[in-house]
Motif scaffolding. Sequence first.
Motif, PDB file in Angstrom:
ATOM      1  N   SER A 111       0.892  -1.206   0.244  1.00  0.00           N
ATOM      2  CA  SER A 111       0.090   0.021   0.085  1.00  0.00           C
ATOM      3  C   SER A 111       0.845   1.245   0.115  1.00  0.00           C
ATOM      4  O   SER A 111       2.179   1.023   0.220  1.00  0.00           O
ATOM      5  CB  SER A 111      -0.835  -0.037   1.415  1.00  0.00           C
TER       6      SER A 111
ATOM      7  N   SER B 181      -4.606  -1.003  -1.259  1.00  0.00           N
ATOM      8  CA  SER B 181      -4.759   0.462  -0.678  1.00  0.00           C
ATOM      9  C   SER B 181      -4.363   0.196   0.827  1.00  0.00           C
ATOM     10  O   SER B 181      -4.350  -0.930   1.224  1.00  0.00           O
ATOM     11  CB  SER B 181      -6.129   0.994  -0.740  1.00  0.00           C
ATOM     12  N   ASP B 182      -4.298   1.299   1.516  1.00  0.00           N
ATOM     13  CA  ASP B 182      -4.070   1.218   3.114  1.00  0.00           C
ATOM     14  C   ASP B 182      -5.373   0.682   3.626  1.00  0.00           C
ATOM     15  O   ASP B 182      -5.339  -0.039   4.903  1.00  0.00           O
ATOM     16  CB  ASP B 182      -3.733   2.606   3.683  1.00  0.00           C
ATOM     17  N   CYS B 183      -6.738   0.904   3.098  1.00  0.00           N
ATOM     18  CA  CYS B 183      -7.803   0.228   3.830  1.00  0.00           C
ATOM     19  C   CYS B 183      -8.137  -1.215   3.233  1.00  0.00           C
ATOM     20  O   CYS B 183      -9.291  -1.761   3.161  1.00  0.00           O
ATOM     21  CB  CYS B 183      -8.869   1.033   3.507  1.00  0.00           C
ATOM     22  N   ARG B 184      -6.826  -1.939   2.444  1.00  0.00           N
ATOM     23  CA  ARG B 184      -7.253  -3.356   2.424  1.00  0.00           C
ATOM     24  C   ARG B 184      -8.066  -3.802   1.189  1.00  0.00           C
ATOM     25  O   ARG B 184      -8.690  -4.633   1.043  1.00  0.00           O
ATOM     26  CB  ARG B 184      -7.607  -4.071   3.579  1.00  0.00           C
TER      27      ARG B 184
ATOM     28  N   ASP C 261     -12.288  -5.648  -1.791  1.00  0.00           N
ATOM     29  CA  ASP C 261     -12.141  -5.824  -0.327  1.00  0.00           C
ATOM     30  C   ASP C 261     -11.886  -7.088   0.006  1.00  0.00           C
ATOM     31  O   ASP C 261     -12.642  -8.004   0.034  1.00  0.00           O
ATOM     32  CB  ASP C 261     -13.292  -5.171   0.504  1.00  0.00           C
TER      33      ASP C 261
ATOM     34  N   GLY D 166      -4.835   8.417   0.455  1.00  0.00           N
ATOM     35  CA  GLY D 166      -6.174   7.491   0.535  1.00  0.00           C
ATOM     36  C   GLY D 166      -7.102   7.416  -0.694  1.00  0.00           C
ATOM     37  O   GLY D 166      -7.866   6.653  -0.845  1.00  0.00           O
TER      38      GLY D 166
ATOM     39  N   LYS E  58     -12.900   7.073  -0.837  1.00  0.00           N
ATOM     40  CA  LYS E  58     -13.626   6.073   0.132  1.00  0.00           C
ATOM     41  C   LYS E  58     -14.674   6.861   0.959  1.00  0.00           C
ATOM     42  O   LYS E  58     -14.320   7.754   1.577  1.00  0.00           O
ATOM     43  CB  LYS E  58     -12.874   5.147   0.703  1.00  0.00           C
TER      44      LYS E  58
ATOM     45  N   ASN F 298     -17.474   5.551   4.040  1.00  0.00           N
ATOM     46  CA  ASN F 298     -17.739   4.515   4.938  1.00  0.00           C
ATOM     47  C   ASN F 298     -18.916   4.726   5.631  1.00  0.00           C
ATOM     48  O   ASN F 298     -19.362   4.493   6.640  1.00  0.00           O
ATOM     49  CB  ASN F 298     -16.742   4.714   6.114  1.00  0.00           C
TER      50      ASN F 298
ATOM     51  N   TYR G 260     -16.319   0.215   3.190  1.00  0.00           N
ATOM     52  CA  TYR G 260     -15.858   1.359   2.307  1.00  0.00           C
ATOM     53  C   TYR G 260     -16.489   1.139   0.905  1.00  0.00           C
ATOM     54  O   TYR G 260     -16.414   0.005   0.355  1.00  0.00           O
ATOM     55  CB  TYR G 260     -14.189   1.119   2.206  1.00  0.00           C
TER      56      TYR G 260
END
Length: 1183
Positions: free
Chosen positions: A36, A89-92, A113, A140, A158, A160, A165
């Motif tokens: 990421s 990404s950092d949010c998987r 995801d 992000g 993104k 939420n 996400y």
Amino acid sequence: MSKRFIQSTNGDDGHIEISTENFPHTRIQISDLVCSPNMKFIATRNEKGESIFGWPIIEGKFELNFECLFRPNIKNKEGDSAWKLSRVSDCRHVLLKFNIDDKKPLFDFEIADITTSQRQILNAQGLKGKICEAIFLENGNLTVVKGEPVFRAFIFSKSNSSGEYQWICKTIIKLPKFYKCFIFPNGKLLILLEIPFIIKQWNLINRKFEADYVLNWNLFECKDKLNVDLNSDGTLLAIFAELEHEKARKIEIYIYSTKSSMILTTNLIWMGPIITFTSYSVPSKLFKISIKAFYYEGYCLEEVCFVGSRENERLLVKCDDCYIIDPQNLSDKHIFHSELFDIDNIYNYNYVIELRGQHLWINNLAQNKEWCDFLNKKPKKYNKINAHSCGKDILKIIQCTLERYKRNSNEVNYDKPYRGKLYIWDINESEDYLTITAYKDEKQMENLIISKLDDYGEPFVEFKLLESDDLIMISSFGIYIWTIKSSCLITLLYFWFNVDIYQNCAQKTAKQALIDQLMFLTKSFGSKNIPPSPYFDQLIRHSKRLIYKRKVEKTKVKFSEGEKTKVKFSGLLEDYMNDATILKLYGKELIQVLLDKNQSEQIKVVFNNFLNQCLLQPLYDNDIYTFIKSADIITYMLLKLELFDKNFRFIDRFLSKTALLIPDAYKSSIDNYSALSHLEHCGIYVHLPYLQKISPFDYIFFWISDIWKFLKEKSQIYKFSKFPYIVYSSYFTSPKKTIKLIVPLLNFATYPEKEYFDYNELIYLSDNIFTSLNTPEYYKWWNIKALVKFKWATYGKYYYFAIWTIYSIFMTCFVVVATIPPSKISWSSQAILLVITVILGVFHFTFEVRQFVHGPKSYIASPWNWFDLSAVLFPTITSLIWLLDKPPSMWVLTVSSLLLELKFLMFLRALEYFGTYFAIMIGVAQQVFSFLIVLGVIILAFSHSLHLLLRPTTEYSYDKPSYTDDPNNPWNLVARYQSILPGGVIGESSLITTPDENTNLFAVLDTAIIAVYFILTGDSSAVSPWVLRKNWTLVILLIMFSFFTTIYLMNLFIGLLGMAIDATNNEESFLKLRGEILSEIELFWMLPYQRRKKNWFPQILFYEASIDELKKYVKSVKDEDYDDVSQPYLSSAILNITECGSNLEEKINERFDVMSKEFKNLVEQIAELTRSINNEKNKNEEK
């Protein structure tokens, strides 16, 4: 394993071991690994491509545990996996790229995801189909770039809101049409434009334009393989590609500064050769066919990326070997064999991720012993670099010396010998002089080179060795930099001193003079860290002063006579004038000093050297970057040079050299099926200071184009409506073979760059070279013709028609008021039209004032400017008087309307259909203007003579008859009428015509001039009242006037008109008219920021020329005799293009002739065989 660039990890240890307990890739090799942007998550894919595994990175925890599993289950028709792990990404969330057999997939990527296995197809207008690039940014967001046909960048953020996400499109940015694009996690967007061959950089975060990178033409053939990389702090950009050269392969690498867009260093790495392993031929009488196959010996280019940071930053190149290169000195490259840079490893700036068995390791380069030892290791081979690129090193030495002397430290920093990478310098000081000795090899003393310095009395206070292995010496007199020539001679490379400070040494101490010198020199360093230009002024002023002399008794080097002599400032100046590096760095300063000193011959030498060494030679080497920078220098001074010596014709020489410019690698510039016309510009020229978001009109336009695309594919109406176009394009247009030529425009047809709005430009703006082209001779060159076409097509015609529209409104308002009777139009309507006329008249008058301020002499000397001024002022002043006082006289309205309508007619001169005729009329008028002055003087002379001869000598009145003996009295000149009585008898009573001012036109001088003009046209009624037999003086004057004017001068005038028409009936005269219009638009109608638009005023212009026309032009150049000034420069590439085509055509014609003869012989043989068969048949029948 595929490579990916990743960001710095948060760990500080040398390496991180990732736990492999329950390792998901057991017995299956990892094929993809991505990280990421902020190194919070790692995703891996196994070799079979069935699953994606997620590895979270926890701060402070070096042991990573497998957390999640995701199976995309995307297969092609054969049942194989058809997806690729592209980004994470950092949010998987992972970005998957598809490779499905469908020719037109709805989407070729998706977001998933991996923790919840939920997928999302992004939704935005124009996003369907294949994408060019997609990447997760450090902030992000997700950026997706789409090329043909929309050319947009989609920014997703993104959301939420529902606990999961989701990516929502928040911004859509319009992009220019590009060939290739690159995105980096820090938001830098780089797009490659095919023509012109440059890379443009924007920041997607603030959408601001940042830099232009001019690419060399060597990379054009391999633009599909071209790639880029940014270093850790974003200050350096590496552009590289793998090329095929003849029978070998090479890697070309260019390092650019992102702040200045300059090429800092270049490098070339040769790889394995191309070897032919099979070849066979098919023989034929007509053709010979040879088929070959090739393979590459060695490895292909695998990876080029930056590793390390700051002073330890290096460029890693992996191909057949692993090369570690210093980006600040690409010539300093070394092969590094280590498992650290294994083929399966992934690299980021400070870390290397490698796979060891079933373990993943993250190595910190700064703490890796093998890497540190390599950086500290002294290489065996070095390559010489240029001392002028050591500006930072020189500045640092000067600053250290300055600080040392400010602290009252007078000790001379004198270390000997000075050991460099290639040479050893030794300095011996005696009572009268210094002896400098350089050794190429310490063991070979016979290769020493000795140079003596004369004693000026100044102390040398510093001796240092530069990174380039050149020796710098500092004294209160100046700065010396010594280098080693290829002929093994010590030569003064650079010499700087400020003579004003040196001459004031009598009032100052040597120490204070030294401090003043160093402080002045420190301030003279520019932002590019290049040493300031030498004081050429003092080199010319003290040309006979001695610098140094050589000592050659102990060396085996053979010196020429010139090298044995004492070297003076004049010799140093001559070296500078012949040094391409000096000319590129300090050419502007050198030429300016030579102009100030009126050094005519030296200026001509510098100019010719600059054209050949700095302008044409880089183009031969396909070095477009150096070519543009050199053109910037010479064009900057070209107008001053032309004003300095018009007889040498600097502009003509420059245009003749640059008329047909093409890189030496011309094969990639040939287009066999071009639809562009001859000399039409090609490529996309972009000016976008800020990337713009799409507007509602863009949404509507895309919706309409989408419907149109559907109709094209499905509707029969479109196919039927397209039929006329197909017929037209098939029979009336045909593609042609063209070649791309280039024109340098920087400072030639551009304006100085300014980051602010300069209000002074609204009043006065200096000319550039293009706006100074004032004769048709300049417009005969192809580069100027192409430039005029480009300017007219991009902005000229739009400005011109807008100006024409404004003037049409101005003219119409006045003409309507002047034409329509007051009884048919109300005063309020008249007042509105007159107010509009005044406003627009004042508006046009301001531009006339600006033209006068720009060039008072040229404005006054041009009759067309007076005509334009009259056409503006007459109706404006008339309308103003009409509004404030009363209706003007009818003659005022008549003159104003005439001027307005004639000026309206003059607007047609810019249109190609009418322009040639206007060019003839204007050109002929300019050429015969002097003849008309002579003719006018002759008319005035005869008018005055006839006025003296025929004017009345007695007083008279038109109201009261007065009969005198004066034959010129109007009462004696009028006709008399007598009555005839019955029987034919003439009565005594008579009638006379009352005379008026037209009875004797010669009574007043002004009417005498009109009468003589009428006589010139053949109307002699003005002299008919006089009896010629009684006035022989009048007869003689009329005979002289009719012969010398009506017969001789008028026939001569007709001949001159014919010659002038032949001289102006050409394309050059029309282009000159259009060029003048474009110059007025640029200088007086554009705003300052519009003159800086790169799409209107590019640095370099590409245009296509028909090869057939090029062959004709080259043939005419060879056949005609040119002088040294106007002789067009024909490069080897141009000659190859034209000669190869001619040879091929000749061979085809020869082969056709041979085939015709063979066919004719074959026909004769068949006929002979037919006759023989018939004879045999007849014989058999007779038997």
